[in-house]
Design an enzyme around this catalytic site. Sequence first.
Site, mmCIF file in Angstrom:
data_model
loop_
_atom_site.group_PDB
_atom_site.id
_atom_site.type_symbol
_atom_site.label_atom_id
_atom_site.label_comp_id
_atom_site.label_asym_id
_atom_site.label_seq_id
_atom_site.Cartn_x
_atom_site.Cartn_y
_atom_site.Cartn_z
ATOM 1 N N HIS A 1 0.837 -1.198 0.000
ATOM 2 C CA HIS A 1 0.000 0.000 0.000
ATOM 3 C C HIS A 1 0.879 1.258 0.000
ATOM 4 O O HIS A 1 2.042 1.205 0.422
ATOM 5 C CB HIS A 1 -0.902 0.005 1.239
ATOM 6 C CG HIS A 1 -2.070 -0.930 1.140
ATOM 7 N ND1 HIS A 1 -3.148 -0.882 1.995
ATOM 8 C CD2 HIS A 1 -2.330 -1.942 0.262
ATOM 9 C CE1 HIS A 1 -4.013 -1.815 1.657
ATOM 10 N NE2 HIS A 1 -3.542 -2.484 0.621
ATOM 11 N N GLU B 1 1.007 3.848 1.918
ATOM 12 C CA GLU B 1 1.584 4.223 3.213
ATOM 13 C C GLU B 1 2.790 3.354 3.556
ATOM 14 O O GLU B 1 3.781 3.841 4.113
ATOM 15 C CB GLU B 1 0.552 4.054 4.340
ATOM 16 C CG GLU B 1 -0.708 4.876 4.181
ATOM 17 C CD GLU B 1 -1.830 4.095 3.503
ATOM 18 O OE1 GLU B 1 -1.562 3.413 2.505
ATOM 19 O OE2 GLU B 1 -2.963 4.189 3.983
ATOM 20 N N CYS C 1 -6.047 1.716 5.933
ATOM 21 C CA CYS C 1 -6.663 0.460 6.362
ATOM 22 C C CYS C 1 -6.034 0.065 7.699
ATOM 23 O O CYS C 1 -5.128 0.724 8.210
ATOM 24 C CB CYS C 1 -6.427 -0.631 5.316
ATOM 25 S SG CYS C 1 -4.718 -1.202 5.252
ATOM 26 N N CYS D 1 -2.200 -0.522 7.520
ATOM 27 C CA CYS D 1 -1.406 0.705 7.436
ATOM 28 C C CYS D 1 -1.499 1.515 8.726
ATOM 29 O O CYS D 1 -0.511 2.124 9.150
ATOM 30 C CB CYS D 1 -1.836 1.518 6.225
ATOM 31 S SG CYS D 1 -1.398 0.699 4.682
#
Lengths: 146, 146
Positions: A54, A56, A84, A87
Amino acid sequence: MELNDEYFMRIALNEAEDAYTEGEIPVGAVVVLDDKVIAKGHNLTETLHDVTAHAEMMAITGAANSLGAKYLQDCTLYVTLEPCLMCAGAIAHAQVKTLVFGASDPKRGYSVYTDGKFPSKAEVRKGVLEDECAELLRKFFAERRK
Amino acid sequence: MELNDEYFMRIALNEAEDAYTEGEIPVGAVVVLDDKVIAKGHNLTETLHDVTAHAEMMAITGAANSLGAKYLQDCTLYVTLEPCLMCAGAIAHAQVKTLVFGASDPKRGYSVYTDGKFPSKAEVRKGVLEDECAELLRKFFAERRK
């Protein structure tokens, strides 16, 4: 140009646009220290065949590499979409000082699981360039459904 | 030898012992598909200067590489310690079918944040070789405090 939340969120949005161009769910992130961008990242889950890639995660790992240190206590992380759970956990582990996000994610955002409470002492600001961040995601998913 | 939860948890425990030897918080993980270990990993946060380098993250990424696919729907992940929020999120994203963990983590385990509920449909079994998994962690932290 004033170096405010909108300024840095626009850089994160540029990252999200790169993700869009690459056929990735368009989410982008930047890590800022002392008004300087020290890392940028965007979602690469398809390209890397890795569900952990992801925006992040890429930005946190990049910032740690850039600083040569694994904690980001004085840093602000800007991300175009509400993190999410994975993260949010990573942001907590990295001891990020401030989290700023754009669009909310009522389905998969950390808030869904934590009663809205962020799992660390990070200050959280949200809704920065919210419409633009959300619109890019809507456009991506609308095209996928065609 | 029967290929049961204890058998695979012992392999995860061997990984945790490798972490211990390397001066890392001793947590180990393996991913199993059709009674075969397809990936192993242990905590590498110090070595890699990366707070995201938890045992489960290494094992999930390794399993995805091994399968050439990012979802692990038919896999079981064994880990010696209850996953943190970040790893629980990653396990959910990877659609891991079954999670088996050893020791509970009453401070940083996902349960603390989610009222004990795992954030995906994964079947969860816990307490496998619990004492051995916990003892290795106790030994590590006791030595650090000397």
